[in-house]
Design an enzyme around this catalytic site. Structure first.
Site, PDB file in Angstrom:
ATOM      1  N   ASP A 112      35.664  18.337  12.403  1.00 34.61           N
ATOM      2  CA  ASP A 112      35.692  16.915  13.074  1.00 34.61           C
ATOM      3  C   ASP A 112      34.365  16.852  14.267  1.00 34.61           C
ATOM      4  O   ASP A 112      33.925  17.745  14.608  1.00 34.61           O
ATOM      5  CB  ASP A 112      36.907  16.354  13.274  1.00 34.61           C
ATOM      6  CG  ASP A 112      37.531  17.390  14.473  1.00 34.61           C
ATOM      7  OD1 ASP A 112      36.938  17.221  15.654  1.00 34.61           O
ATOM      8  OD2 ASP A 112      38.512  17.879  14.222  1.00 34.61           O
ATOM      9  N   HIS A 150      32.001  26.624  11.152  1.00 33.24           N
ATOM     10  CA  HIS A 150      32.429  26.461   9.632  1.00 33.24           C
ATOM     11  C   HIS A 150      31.680  25.219   9.139  1.00 33.24           C
ATOM     12  O   HIS A 150      32.142  25.067   8.205  1.00 33.24           O
ATOM     13  CB  HIS A 150      34.067  26.582   9.736  1.00 33.24           C
ATOM     14  CG  HIS A 150      34.630  27.848   9.724  1.00 33.24           C
ATOM     15  ND1 HIS A 150      35.917  28.261   9.767  1.00 33.24           N
ATOM     16  CD2 HIS A 150      34.268  29.178   9.994  1.00 33.24           C
ATOM     17  CE1 HIS A 150      36.249  29.474   9.822  1.00 33.24           C
ATOM     18  NE2 HIS A 150      35.050  30.113   9.958  1.00 33.24           N
ATOM     19  N   SER A 288      29.730   3.276  56.413  1.00 31.22           N
ATOM     20  CA  SER A 288      28.501   2.227  57.001  1.00 31.22           C
ATOM     21  C   SER A 288      28.745   1.909  58.390  1.00 31.22           C
ATOM     22  O   SER A 288      30.028   1.907  59.073  1.00 31.22           O
ATOM     23  CB  SER A 288      28.715   1.252  56.025  1.00 31.22           C
ATOM     24  OG  SER A 288      30.040   0.535  56.095  1.00 31.22           O
ATOM     25  N   PHE A 355      22.871   2.282  46.275  1.00 28.12           N
ATOM     26  CA  PHE A 355      23.390   1.147  45.290  1.00 28.12           C
ATOM     27  C   PHE A 355      21.995   0.548  44.817  1.00 28.12           C
ATOM     28  O   PHE A 355      21.026   0.175  45.886  1.00 28.12           O
ATOM     29  CB  PHE A 355      24.250   0.279  46.355  1.00 28.12           C
ATOM     30  CG  PHE A 355      25.677   0.926  46.231  1.00 28.12           C
ATOM     31  CD1 PHE A 355      26.587   0.235  45.279  1.00 28.12           C
ATOM     32  CD2 PHE A 355      26.003   1.883  47.073  1.00 28.12           C
ATOM     33  CE1 PHE A 355      27.828   0.687  45.399  1.00 28.12           C
ATOM     34  CE2 PHE A 355      27.121   2.401  47.033  1.00 28.12           C
ATOM     35  CZ  PHE A 355      28.135   1.901  46.030  1.00 28.12           C
ATOM     36  N   ARG A 373      30.519   2.422  41.634  1.00 26.40           N
ATOM     37  CA  ARG A 373      31.423   2.912  42.643  1.00 26.40           C
ATOM     38  C   ARG A 373      32.337   3.559  41.781  1.00 26.40           C
ATOM     39  O   ARG A 373      32.741   5.007  42.083  1.00 26.40           O
ATOM     40  CB  ARG A 373      32.092   2.103  43.379  1.00 26.40           C
ATOM     41  CG  ARG A 373      31.266   1.166  44.418  1.00 26.40           C
ATOM     42  CD  ARG A 373      32.326   0.671  45.335  1.00 26.40           C
ATOM     43  NE  ARG A 373      31.427   0.020  46.692  1.00 26.40           N
ATOM     44  CZ  ARG A 373      31.209  -1.219  46.719  1.00 26.40           C
ATOM     45  NH1 ARG A 373      31.122  -2.312  45.632  1.00 26.40           N
ATOM     46  NH2 ARG A 373      30.284  -1.528  47.930  1.00 26.40           N
ATOM     47  N   GLY A 401      32.957  -3.239  51.193  1.00 27.37           N
ATOM     48  CA  GLY A 401      32.753  -2.311  50.070  1.00 27.37           C
ATOM     49  C   GLY A 401      33.453  -0.962  50.530  1.00 27.37           C
ATOM     50  O   GLY A 401      34.136  -0.490  49.105  1.00 27.37           O
ATOM     51  N   GLU A 405      36.188   0.670  47.725  1.00 24.89           N
ATOM     52  CA  GLU A 405      36.173   2.173  47.551  1.00 24.89           C
ATOM     53  C   GLU A 405      37.285   2.924  47.878  1.00 24.89           C
ATOM     54  O   GLU A 405      37.626   4.024  47.022  1.00 24.89           O
ATOM     55  CB  GLU A 405      34.920   2.789  48.199  1.00 24.89           C
ATOM     56  CG  GLU A 405      33.359   2.513  47.535  1.00 24.89           C
ATOM     57  CD  GLU A 405      32.299   2.738  48.449  1.00 24.89           C
ATOM     58  OE1 GLU A 405      31.248   2.380  48.078  1.00 24.89           O
ATOM     59  OE2 GLU A 405      32.730   3.210  49.829  1.00 24.89           O
TER      60      GLU A 405
END
Length: 474
Positions: A112, A150, A288, A355, A373, A401, A405
């Site tokens: 598979d 196989h 930031s 970003f 993110r 932001g 996060e």
């Protein structure tokens, strides 16, 4: 978790980090995805022969009997492989966990496509080998190589199934045996869903045992302790239990150590622990700043730069989206340390994910940022939150932001480490974490990082010490 399993996790994780880990997958790994095992694959062929497949112990012989009975016509055999394994079944959770680990060498006797599918879904470039000619070719920039020794469901006429196939294996596909022998010498294998009845593997292991004697590399195999089957009598159960013990003892000749579990769910728990440890080698930094009070811009920049250097110096991998105002400082310090130490490639220690901003449509930009993110955070195990403020038309506000996060990191099960001493959003996030959410062995260190400070540089040592302690699982 039992000591035996913990010891295995410690040892195999060390091999993973060193780039020496490999996996050998048998049919048992595919069964939970809805595929049949060997016995059930051959069941319709046994019915054709008026044989009871549940009473058969030599399944290769059953396949050979069927070919013999049809004048060497293999059509029904090939169709059985297609019917049983061609469905587009999704990989299991165990496949997904394995695919995320830093394992580049995969071997399987399965036909598979679950292994290669799970690796591709994990964003990896996969080089699949199903025939001898493919062994001479290398896919550029591959992350993983999968040896399907196989054959593959897409080429059932080439599948190794019958006794004829096994007897001709060294002649027709012997290069696979040589490649497997090389990997068994240089890699530490984890055998999953494998019964150790395959004559090809037995042949390779025997050759290595004779050649290396007491210097064979160690490997691991996970076995579920034999439990009583429905309707099984005492004699049948005792016989099966004794035989399993003898198989496990025999594997010691090849330096294959059995890891015993009581339930198949424990395999998932083991893989989750390996995944958690691996992810915690990477630290996601969310930071930031538009306001640098009360320390001043120069002090904040110096702190971030020195923190980046210190994390890399202590072998952490840093992942960051280069947050506004301070992101470049953490990147600069990390890069300086990598280049000074000359300990490896930049990408081995630093994942920079700025970003994308040039997206005019606001809703589309937010949607892309959210997916972005999640992808970054999903591959890390510790989330460090620093500062977190922004300038909105001349007014300093919290960093939304960073809050997003934090929530994503919480969903992903990361160790959340907001440093409240840096103020702003980081401080408010620290208040969201109850003391009960922090492992008691880390609590005092965590609380120390929430105390106000006049000198940001005094935070570097405690941050790095706590991150290191978490990474090492101490």
């Amino acid at each position: 978790m039992r000591k035996e399993i913990s010891r295995f996790i410690d040892n195999y994780f060390a091999e993973m980090v060193a780039g020496n880990a490999a996996v050998f997958a048998g049919a048992g790994l595919s069964v939970p995805a809805g595929f049949v095992d060997w016995r059930n694959l051959l069941r319709p062929l046994a019915d054709d022969l008026d044989l009871d497949i549940d009473r058969e112990t030599d399944l290769v012989a059953v396949a050979q009997f069927h070919v013999n009975a049809h004048g060497a016509n293999r059509h029904k055999l090939h169709q059985a492989v297609i019917d049983a394994l061609s469905a587009d079944n999704p990989p299991t959770k165990n496949h997904e966990l394995l695919a995320r680990l830093p394992i580049s060498t995969w071997w399987t006797t399965n036909y598979d496509k679950l292994i290669e599918t799970s690796l591709k879904q994990a964003g990896k470039i996969v080089d699949v080998k199903t025939s001898v000619p493919q062994l001479a070719n290398t896919r550029p920039r591959r992350d993983a190589i999968v040896y399907k020794m196989h054959g593959d469901v897409d080429h059932p006429s080439e599948a190794v199934v019958t006794r004829d196939d096994y007897e001709r294996y060294e002649l027709d596909r012997g290069t696979f045996l040589n490649a497997l022998g090389g990997d068994l010498v240089s890699k530490t294998f984890l055998f999953l869903g494998f019964s150790f009845t395959d004559p090809n593997l037995d042949y390779v292991l025997s050759r290595l045992r004779l050649k290396f004697k007491a210097d064979q590399r160690g490997h691991y195999a996970i076995f579920k302790k034999r439990s009583r089957l429905k309707g099984e009598d005492d004699d049948g159960f005792e016989y099966a239990r004794i035989r399993q013990a003898l198989v496990i003892e025999d594997l010691k000749r090849f330096n294959v150590k059995a890891v015993m579990i009581d339930d198949y769910a424990e395999i998932t728990e083991i893989l989750e622990e390996l995944s958690r440890r691996y992810r915690r080698q990477s630290v996601f930094i969310s930071a930031s700043a538009a306001s640098f009070e009360p320390w001043g811009e120069a002090a904040v920049f110096d702190f971030m730069r020195q923190l980046g250097k210190a994390l890399i110096a202590n072998s952490a991998k840093v992942a960051t989206g280069l947050g506004a105002g301070v992101g470049n400082a953490i990147f600069t310090g990390a890069l300086e340390q990598i280049m000074e130490a000359k300990a490896g490639h930049i990408e081995d220690f630093l994942a920079i994910r700025p970003f994308p901003n040039v997206i005019p449509d606001n809703a589309q930009r937010r949607a892309i940022w959210d997916r972005y993110r999640r992808e970054i955070i999903h591959n890390t195990g510790i989330a460090l939150f620093l500062f977190g403020n922004r300038d909105v038309q001349g007014t300093i506000k919290s960093a939304s932001g960073m809050e997003k996060e934090f929530e994503i990191a919480k969903e992903e099960g990361l160790f959340l480490l907001p440093v409240g001493a840096t103020g702003s959003t980081a401080k408010s996030l620290a208040t969201k974490i109850a003391n009960s959410d922090i492992d008691s062995k880390y609590l005092n260190q965590f609380l120390d990082l929430q105390k106000p400070t006049d000198d940001l540089l005094t935070l570097i040592g405690p941050i790095v010490e706590l991150v290191t302690t978490i990474r090492e699982g101490k």
